[in-house]
Design a protein around this motif. Structure first.
Motif, PDB file in Angstrom:
ATOM      1  N   LEU A   6      -3.070   6.515  -6.087  1.00 24.32           N
ATOM      2  CA  LEU A   6      -4.354   6.814  -5.459  1.00 24.32           C
ATOM      3  C   LEU A   6      -4.611   8.315  -5.336  1.00 24.32           C
TER       4      LEU A   6
ATOM      5  N   LEU B  22      -0.097  -6.087  -8.498  1.00 19.62           N
ATOM      6  CA  LEU B  22      -1.345  -5.431  -8.880  1.00 19.62           C
ATOM      7  C   LEU B  22      -1.407  -5.428 -10.395  1.00 19.62           C
TER       8      LEU B  22
ATOM      9  N   THR C 260      -9.824  -0.072   4.247  1.00 21.93           N
ATOM     10  CA  THR C 260     -10.170   0.754   3.097  1.00 21.93           C
ATOM     11  C   THR C 260      -9.326   2.016   3.145  1.00 21.93           C
TER      12      THR C 260
ATOM     13  N   LEU D  50       0.833  -1.210   0.000  1.00 30.62           N
ATOM     14  CA  LEU D  50       0.000   0.000   0.000  1.00 30.62           C
ATOM     15  C   LEU D  50       0.864   1.256   0.000  1.00 30.62           C
TER      16      LEU D  50
ATOM     17  N   VAL E 152      -8.303   1.600  -2.271  1.00 33.35           N
ATOM     18  CA  VAL E 152      -8.024   0.179  -2.029  1.00 33.35           C
ATOM     19  C   VAL E 152      -8.983  -0.295  -0.953  1.00 33.35           C
TER      20      VAL E 152
ATOM     21  N   SER F 136      -6.741  -6.150  -8.608  1.00 34.49           N
ATOM     22  CA  SER F 136      -6.670  -6.750  -7.275  1.00 34.49           C
ATOM     23  C   SER F 136      -5.221  -7.071  -6.941  1.00 34.49           C
ATOM     24  N   ILE F 137      -4.916  -6.948  -5.660  1.00 31.54           N
ATOM     25  CA  ILE F 137      -3.577  -7.278  -5.173  1.00 31.54           C
ATOM     26  C   ILE F 137      -3.498  -8.786  -5.005  1.00 31.54           C
TER      27      ILE F 137
ATOM     28  N   TRP G  65      -8.372   2.959  -9.572  1.00 32.73           N
ATOM     29  CA  TRP G  65      -7.633   4.214  -9.646  1.00 32.73           C
ATOM     30  C   TRP G  65      -7.772   4.815 -11.041  1.00 32.73           C
TER      31      TRP G  65
ATOM     32  N   GLN H 119      -8.153  -6.374  -0.828  1.00 33.88           N
ATOM     33  CA  GLN H 119      -7.280  -6.688  -1.964  1.00 33.88           C
ATOM     34  C   GLN H 119      -7.752  -6.047  -3.281  1.00 33.88           C
ATOM     35  N   GLN H 120      -8.890  -5.377  -3.274  1.00 30.81           N
ATOM     36  CA  GLN H 120      -9.417  -4.770  -4.494  1.00 30.81           C
ATOM     37  C   GLN H 120      -8.973  -3.315  -4.601  1.00 30.81           C
ATOM     38  N   ALA H 121      -8.667  -2.878  -5.817  1.00 30.02           N
ATOM     39  CA  ALA H 121      -8.198  -1.511  -6.029  1.00 30.02           C
ATOM     40  C   ALA H 121      -8.851  -0.910  -7.269  1.00 30.02           C
TER      41      ALA H 121
END
Length: 343
Positions: free
Chosen positions: A145, A287, A239, A136, A247, A265-266, A254, A250-252
Protein backbone atom coordinates in the motif's frame (compact mmCIF):
# COMPACT_ATOMS: atom_id res chain seq x y z
CA UNK A 1 10.13 -21.71 24.26
CA UNK A 2 10.63 -25.16 25.75
CA UNK A 3 8.12 -27.65 24.44
CA UNK A 4 7.41 -29.14 27.87
CA UNK A 5 6.30 -25.85 29.52
CA UNK A 6 2.71 -26.49 30.58
CA UNK A 7 1.32 -23.23 31.95
CA UNK A 8 -0.86 -23.38 35.05
CA UNK A 9 -3.31 -20.49 34.87
CA UNK A 10 -5.10 -18.95 37.82
CA UNK A 11 -8.37 -17.39 36.71
CA UNK A 12 -9.95 -14.53 38.66
CA UNK A 13 -13.51 -13.98 37.42
CA UNK A 14 -16.05 -16.21 35.70
CA UNK A 15 -18.08 -13.88 33.46
CA UNK A 16 -18.76 -13.88 29.72
CA UNK A 17 -15.20 -12.98 28.71
CA UNK A 18 -13.66 -15.40 31.21
CA UNK A 19 -15.75 -18.21 29.77
CA UNK A 20 -14.32 -17.49 26.31
CA UNK A 21 -10.78 -17.72 27.67
CA UNK A 22 -11.62 -21.01 29.36
CA UNK A 23 -12.99 -22.44 26.10
CA UNK A 24 -9.83 -21.44 24.27
CA UNK A 25 -7.51 -22.86 26.94
CA UNK A 26 -9.43 -26.13 26.86
CA UNK A 27 -9.00 -26.22 23.08
CA UNK A 28 -5.25 -25.68 23.57
CA UNK A 29 -5.28 -28.35 26.26
CA UNK A 30 -1.73 -29.59 25.73
CA UNK A 31 -0.43 -26.11 26.62
CA UNK A 32 -2.64 -24.73 29.42
CA UNK A 33 -4.45 -25.78 32.56
CA UNK A 34 -6.87 -23.70 34.63
CA UNK A 35 -5.28 -24.70 37.92
CA UNK A 36 -7.25 -22.40 40.26
CA UNK A 37 -10.31 -20.15 40.07
CA UNK A 38 -11.09 -17.19 42.32
CA UNK A 39 -14.72 -16.12 42.85
CA UNK A 40 -16.21 -13.50 45.16
CA UNK A 41 -19.10 -15.43 46.71
CA UNK A 42 -20.07 -18.83 48.00
CA UNK A 43 -22.89 -19.11 45.47
CA UNK A 44 -20.39 -18.51 42.65
CA UNK A 45 -18.09 -21.11 44.16
CA UNK A 46 -20.86 -23.73 44.21
CA UNK A 47 -21.66 -22.99 40.56
CA UNK A 48 -18.07 -23.08 39.35
CA UNK A 49 -17.18 -26.22 41.29
CA UNK A 50 -19.17 -28.11 38.65
CA UNK A 51 -16.71 -26.91 36.00
CA UNK A 52 -13.52 -26.88 38.13
CA UNK A 53 -13.93 -29.41 40.97
CA UNK A 54 -11.55 -28.78 43.83
CA UNK A 55 -10.02 -25.68 42.20
CA UNK A 56 -12.40 -22.87 43.22
CA UNK A 57 -11.54 -20.43 46.02
CA UNK A 58 -13.36 -17.56 47.70
CA UNK A 59 -10.25 -16.68 49.74
CA UNK A 60 -7.83 -14.78 47.50
CA UNK A 61 -4.75 -15.61 49.58
CA UNK A 62 -5.53 -19.32 49.30
CA UNK A 63 -6.00 -18.86 45.55
CA UNK A 64 -2.55 -17.26 45.17
CA UNK A 65 -1.02 -19.92 47.44
CA UNK A 66 -1.63 -22.47 44.67
CA UNK A 67 1.28 -20.75 42.83
CA UNK A 68 -0.10 -20.46 39.29
CA UNK A 69 2.37 -19.58 36.53
CA UNK A 70 0.22 -16.52 35.86
CA UNK A 71 -3.12 -15.05 36.91
CA UNK A 72 -5.66 -13.97 34.29
CA UNK A 73 -7.94 -11.26 35.69
CA UNK A 74 -11.41 -11.08 34.14
CA UNK A 75 -13.08 -8.92 36.79
CA UNK A 76 -15.47 -5.99 36.58
CA UNK A 77 -14.32 -2.79 34.90
CA UNK A 78 -11.66 -1.17 37.07
CA UNK A 79 -11.78 -3.76 39.88
CA UNK A 80 -8.62 -5.76 39.23
CA UNK A 81 -5.80 -3.53 40.52
CA UNK A 82 -5.86 -4.44 44.27
CA UNK A 83 -5.86 -8.14 43.36
CA UNK A 84 -3.23 -7.75 40.64
CA UNK A 85 -0.99 -5.74 42.95
CA UNK A 86 -0.97 -8.58 45.47
CA UNK A 87 -0.02 -11.03 42.71
CA UNK A 88 2.80 -8.71 41.56
CA UNK A 89 4.05 -8.50 45.15
CA UNK A 90 4.39 -12.30 45.16
CA UNK A 91 6.15 -12.31 41.78
CA UNK A 92 3.24 -13.91 39.90
CA UNK A 93 2.85 -12.66 36.28
CA UNK A 94 -0.44 -10.92 35.50
CA UNK A 95 -2.68 -10.82 32.42
CA UNK A 96 -5.50 -8.33 32.92
CA UNK A 97 -8.65 -8.02 30.87
CA UNK A 98 -8.89 -4.73 29.02
CA UNK A 99 -9.42 -2.04 30.08
CA UNK A 100 -7.44 -2.45 33.30
CA UNK A 101 -8.89 0.74 34.81
CA UNK A 102 -11.72 3.24 34.45
CA UNK A 103 -9.93 6.60 34.85
CA UNK A 104 -6.58 8.17 33.99
CA UNK A 105 -5.76 8.26 37.73
CA UNK A 106 -6.39 4.53 38.02
CA UNK A 107 -4.25 3.92 34.95
CA UNK A 108 -1.40 5.79 36.64
CA UNK A 109 -1.92 3.65 39.75
CA UNK A 110 -1.47 0.52 37.61
CA UNK A 111 1.81 1.81 36.26
CA UNK A 112 3.03 2.80 39.72
CA UNK A 113 2.22 -0.67 41.08
CA UNK A 114 4.08 -2.32 38.20
CA UNK A 115 7.12 -0.12 38.86
CA UNK A 116 6.97 -0.65 42.64
CA UNK A 117 7.01 -4.45 42.45
CA UNK A 118 8.84 -4.78 39.12
CA UNK A 119 5.70 -6.63 38.13
CA UNK A 120 5.32 -8.78 35.04
CA UNK A 121 2.10 -7.38 33.56
CA UNK A 122 0.42 -7.78 30.19
CA UNK A 123 -3.08 -6.74 29.08
CA UNK A 124 -5.53 -8.96 27.20
CA UNK A 125 -6.03 -6.67 24.19
CA UNK A 126 -6.44 -9.33 21.54
CA UNK A 127 -8.20 -7.39 18.76
CA UNK A 128 -5.03 -6.69 16.78
CA UNK A 129 -4.44 -10.47 16.64
CA UNK A 130 -7.67 -11.16 14.77
CA UNK A 131 -7.01 -12.64 11.31
CA UNK A 132 -8.31 -9.66 9.31
CA UNK A 133 -6.05 -7.17 11.06
CA UNK A 134 -3.10 -9.53 10.81
CA UNK A 135 -3.73 -9.74 7.05
CA UNK A 136 -3.70 -5.93 6.81
CA UNK A 137 -0.46 -5.77 8.79
CA UNK A 138 1.01 -8.27 6.32
CA UNK A 139 0.02 -6.03 3.38
CA UNK A 140 1.61 -3.03 5.12
CA UNK A 141 4.81 -4.95 5.85
CA UNK A 142 4.98 -6.01 2.19
CA UNK A 143 4.85 -2.36 1.16
CA UNK A 144 1.88 -3.15 -1.03
CA UNK A 145 0.00 0.00 0.00
CA UNK A 146 3.05 2.28 0.12
CA UNK A 147 3.40 4.69 3.03
CA UNK A 148 0.28 4.57 5.21
CA UNK A 149 -1.28 7.99 5.81
CA UNK A 150 -4.77 7.49 7.25
CA UNK A 151 -7.24 4.98 8.60
CA UNK A 152 -11.01 5.17 8.96
CA UNK A 153 -12.06 2.53 11.47
CA UNK A 154 -15.61 1.66 12.41
CA UNK A 155 -15.15 -1.87 13.69
CA UNK A 156 -14.32 -1.82 17.41
CA UNK A 157 -15.09 0.39 20.37
CA UNK A 158 -12.80 2.75 22.27
CA UNK A 159 -9.53 1.12 23.43
CA UNK A 160 -9.93 -1.81 20.99
CA UNK A 161 -10.28 0.60 18.09
CA UNK A 162 -7.30 2.65 19.33
CA UNK A 163 -5.14 -0.47 19.56
CA UNK A 164 -5.91 -1.42 15.96
CA UNK A 165 -5.52 2.19 14.80
CA UNK A 166 -2.07 2.64 16.32
CA UNK A 167 -0.79 -0.64 14.91
CA UNK A 168 -2.09 -0.10 11.38
CA UNK A 169 -0.91 3.50 11.24
CA UNK A 170 2.41 2.59 12.87
CA UNK A 171 2.26 5.55 15.24
CA UNK A 172 3.62 3.73 18.27
CA UNK A 173 3.27 5.74 21.49
CA UNK A 174 3.07 9.15 19.82
CA UNK A 175 0.75 11.80 21.24
CA UNK A 176 -1.86 13.38 18.99
CA UNK A 177 -4.47 16.11 18.65
CA UNK A 178 -8.01 14.82 19.23
CA UNK A 179 -11.33 16.25 18.08
CA UNK A 180 -14.45 14.29 18.99
CA UNK A 181 -18.23 14.36 19.38
CA UNK A 182 -20.95 11.92 20.31
CA UNK A 183 -24.39 11.53 18.73
CA UNK A 184 -27.48 9.58 19.78
CA UNK A 185 -29.52 7.65 17.21
CA UNK A 186 -32.46 5.22 17.63
CA UNK A 187 -32.13 1.62 16.47
CA UNK A 188 -34.19 -1.54 16.83
CA UNK A 189 -32.67 -3.82 19.45
CA UNK A 190 -32.99 -7.32 17.99
CA UNK A 191 -29.72 -9.09 18.78
CA UNK A 192 -27.14 -9.23 21.55
CA UNK A 193 -25.01 -11.63 23.55
CA UNK A 194 -28.21 -13.52 24.29
CA UNK A 195 -28.64 -14.17 20.52
CA UNK A 196 -31.47 -13.09 18.20
CA UNK A 197 -34.87 -12.12 19.59
CA UNK A 198 -38.05 -10.49 18.33
CA UNK A 199 -36.72 -6.94 18.35
CA UNK A 200 -39.77 -5.35 19.91
CA UNK A 201 -37.72 -2.60 21.56
CA UNK A 202 -36.07 0.54 20.17
CA UNK A 203 -33.02 1.83 22.04
CA UNK A 204 -30.77 4.88 21.84
CA UNK A 205 -27.38 3.99 20.37
CA UNK A 206 -24.57 6.48 21.06
CA UNK A 207 -22.12 6.97 18.21
CA UNK A 208 -18.66 8.37 18.93
CA UNK A 209 -16.78 10.09 16.09
CA UNK A 210 -13.23 11.36 16.54
CA UNK A 211 -10.16 12.48 14.62
CA UNK A 212 -6.68 11.60 15.89
CA UNK A 213 -4.03 13.74 14.17
CA UNK A 214 -0.46 12.57 14.83
CA UNK A 215 2.72 14.69 14.64
CA UNK A 216 3.91 12.98 11.43
CA UNK A 217 0.69 13.92 9.62
CA UNK A 218 -0.99 10.54 9.89
CA UNK A 219 -4.67 10.65 10.81
CA UNK A 220 -6.98 8.11 12.39
CA UNK A 221 -10.71 8.60 11.90
CA UNK A 222 -12.65 6.74 14.60
CA UNK A 223 -16.39 6.04 14.26
CA UNK A 224 -18.25 3.51 16.37
CA UNK A 225 -21.53 2.78 18.16
CA UNK A 226 -22.08 -0.17 20.46
CA UNK A 227 -24.80 -1.83 18.37
CA UNK A 228 -22.31 -2.49 15.56
CA UNK A 229 -21.06 -5.60 17.37
CA UNK A 230 -24.35 -7.52 17.20
CA UNK A 231 -27.00 -5.52 15.32
CA UNK A 232 -27.69 -6.70 11.77
CA UNK A 233 -28.68 -3.13 10.81
CA UNK A 234 -25.36 -1.64 11.95
CA UNK A 235 -22.40 -3.19 10.15
CA UNK A 236 -18.65 -2.65 10.58
CA UNK A 237 -16.25 -0.93 8.16
CA UNK A 238 -12.59 -0.08 7.70
CA UNK A 239 -10.66 1.96 5.12
CA UNK A 240 -6.86 1.99 5.15
CA UNK A 241 -5.01 4.27 2.73
CA UNK A 242 -1.38 4.54 1.67
CA UNK A 243 0.13 6.56 -1.16
CA UNK A 244 0.21 3.48 -3.42
CA UNK A 245 -2.91 1.61 -2.38
CA UNK A 246 -6.09 1.27 -0.36
CA UNK A 247 -8.08 -1.37 1.46
CA UNK A 248 -11.79 -0.82 1.97
CA UNK A 249 -13.28 -3.68 4.00
CA UNK A 250 -12.43 -6.72 1.83
CA UNK A 251 -11.66 -4.78 -1.37
CA UNK A 252 -8.11 -3.70 -2.21
CA UNK A 253 -6.36 -1.69 -4.92
CA UNK A 254 -2.60 -1.08 -5.21
CA UNK A 255 0.18 -0.20 -7.61
CA UNK A 256 1.55 -3.24 -9.40
CA UNK A 257 5.22 -3.85 -10.18
CA UNK A 258 4.62 -2.99 -13.83
CA UNK A 259 3.24 0.42 -12.89
CA UNK A 260 -0.39 -0.51 -13.55
CA UNK A 261 -3.04 -0.55 -10.81
CA UNK A 262 -4.14 -3.94 -9.47
CA UNK A 263 -7.47 -4.70 -7.83
CA UNK A 264 -8.49 -7.64 -5.71
CA UNK A 265 -10.41 -8.78 -2.67
CA UNK A 266 -9.46 -10.46 0.58
CA UNK A 267 -11.09 -13.90 0.52
CA UNK A 268 -11.58 -16.40 3.33
CA UNK A 269 -10.45 -19.96 2.71
CA UNK A 270 -13.17 -21.56 4.82
CA UNK A 271 -13.26 -25.29 5.52
CA UNK A 272 -16.40 -27.33 6.04
CA UNK A 273 -18.60 -25.59 3.46
CA UNK A 274 -20.40 -26.94 0.38
CA UNK A 275 -19.51 -30.61 0.93
CA UNK A 276 -15.91 -29.88 1.92
CA UNK A 277 -14.81 -32.53 4.43
CA UNK A 278 -11.41 -31.20 5.49
CA UNK A 279 -12.66 -29.85 8.78
CA UNK A 280 -14.28 -26.69 10.05
CA UNK A 281 -13.27 -23.06 10.22
CA UNK A 282 -11.04 -20.55 8.46
CA UNK A 283 -7.74 -21.82 7.06
CA UNK A 284 -6.37 -18.61 5.55
CA UNK A 285 -7.07 -15.15 4.18
CA UNK A 286 -5.95 -14.62 0.58
CA UNK A 287 -5.57 -11.68 -1.77
CA UNK A 288 -5.83 -12.77 -5.41
CA UNK A 289 -4.58 -16.21 -4.38
CA UNK A 290 -1.70 -14.93 -2.24
CA UNK A 291 -1.88 -16.01 1.39
CA UNK A 292 -1.87 -12.97 3.69
CA UNK A 293 -2.75 -14.85 6.86
CA UNK A 294 -2.65 -18.52 7.75
CA UNK A 295 -4.72 -19.75 10.71
CA UNK A 296 -2.13 -21.34 13.04
CA UNK A 297 -4.77 -23.69 14.43
CA UNK A 298 -6.39 -24.88 11.19
CA UNK A 299 -4.43 -28.12 11.02
CA UNK A 300 -5.46 -28.93 14.60
CA UNK A 301 -9.18 -28.62 13.77
CA UNK A 302 -9.85 -26.52 16.88
CA UNK A 303 -12.97 -24.84 15.42
CA UNK A 304 -12.20 -21.35 16.72
CA UNK A 305 -13.93 -18.13 15.73
CA UNK A 306 -11.78 -15.16 14.67
CA UNK A 307 -12.10 -13.70 18.17
CA UNK A 308 -11.13 -17.02 19.74
CA UNK A 309 -8.12 -17.27 17.41
CA UNK A 310 -7.03 -13.86 18.71
CA UNK A 311 -7.57 -14.98 22.33
CA UNK A 312 -5.50 -18.11 21.64
CA UNK A 313 -2.72 -15.93 20.23
CA UNK A 314 -2.92 -13.72 23.33
CA UNK A 315 -2.63 -16.72 25.66
CA UNK A 316 0.26 -18.21 23.71
CA UNK A 317 1.90 -14.78 23.77
CA UNK A 318 1.41 -14.68 27.54
CA UNK A 319 3.00 -18.11 27.81
CA UNK A 320 6.04 -16.84 25.88
CA UNK A 321 6.14 -13.73 28.09
CA UNK A 322 6.13 -15.79 31.29
CA UNK A 323 8.98 -17.94 30.04
CA UNK A 324 11.14 -15.46 28.12
CA UNK A 325 9.99 -11.92 28.98
CA UNK A 326 9.05 -11.15 25.36
CA UNK A 327 6.05 -8.81 25.54
CA UNK A 328 2.80 -9.49 23.72
CA UNK A 329 0.74 -6.43 24.73
CA UNK A 330 2.41 -4.48 27.53
CA UNK A 331 0.63 -2.43 30.15
CA UNK A 332 2.11 0.77 28.69
CA UNK A 333 0.28 0.23 25.38
CA UNK A 334 -3.01 -0.44 27.16
CA UNK A 335 -2.58 2.75 29.19
CA UNK A 336 -1.92 4.70 25.98
CA UNK A 337 -4.98 3.29 24.20
CA UNK A 338 -7.36 3.97 27.07
CA UNK A 339 -5.97 7.42 27.93
CA UNK A 340 -6.24 8.59 24.31
CA UNK A 341 -9.87 7.53 24.05
CA UNK A 342 -10.72 9.12 27.46
CA UNK A 343 -9.18 12.54 26.80
Amino acid sequence: MTEDFYMKVGLAGTGWRAQMYVRVMKALGEEFEVSAVYVHSESSREREEKNFPGKVYTDYDEFLATKPDCVVFMLKYGAALPFAEKAMEQGIPVLCETPPAATVEELQAWYQAKEKYNGKVQVAEQYCFQPYYQALIRMIDQGKLGTISNLDISQAHDYHGMSVMRRLLGTGMENCRITARTYDFPVNYHCGREDLHKGEKTIVDTRKRAEFVFPDGKVGFFDFAGEQYFNYFRTRHLTLQGDCGEVHDQQAAWLGQDGYPVQGSIQRDELGQYSNLEGYGMRSLRLNGEILYRNPYADRDLRLTDEEIAVAQMMEGMKTYVETGKEVYPLEEALQDLSLIHI
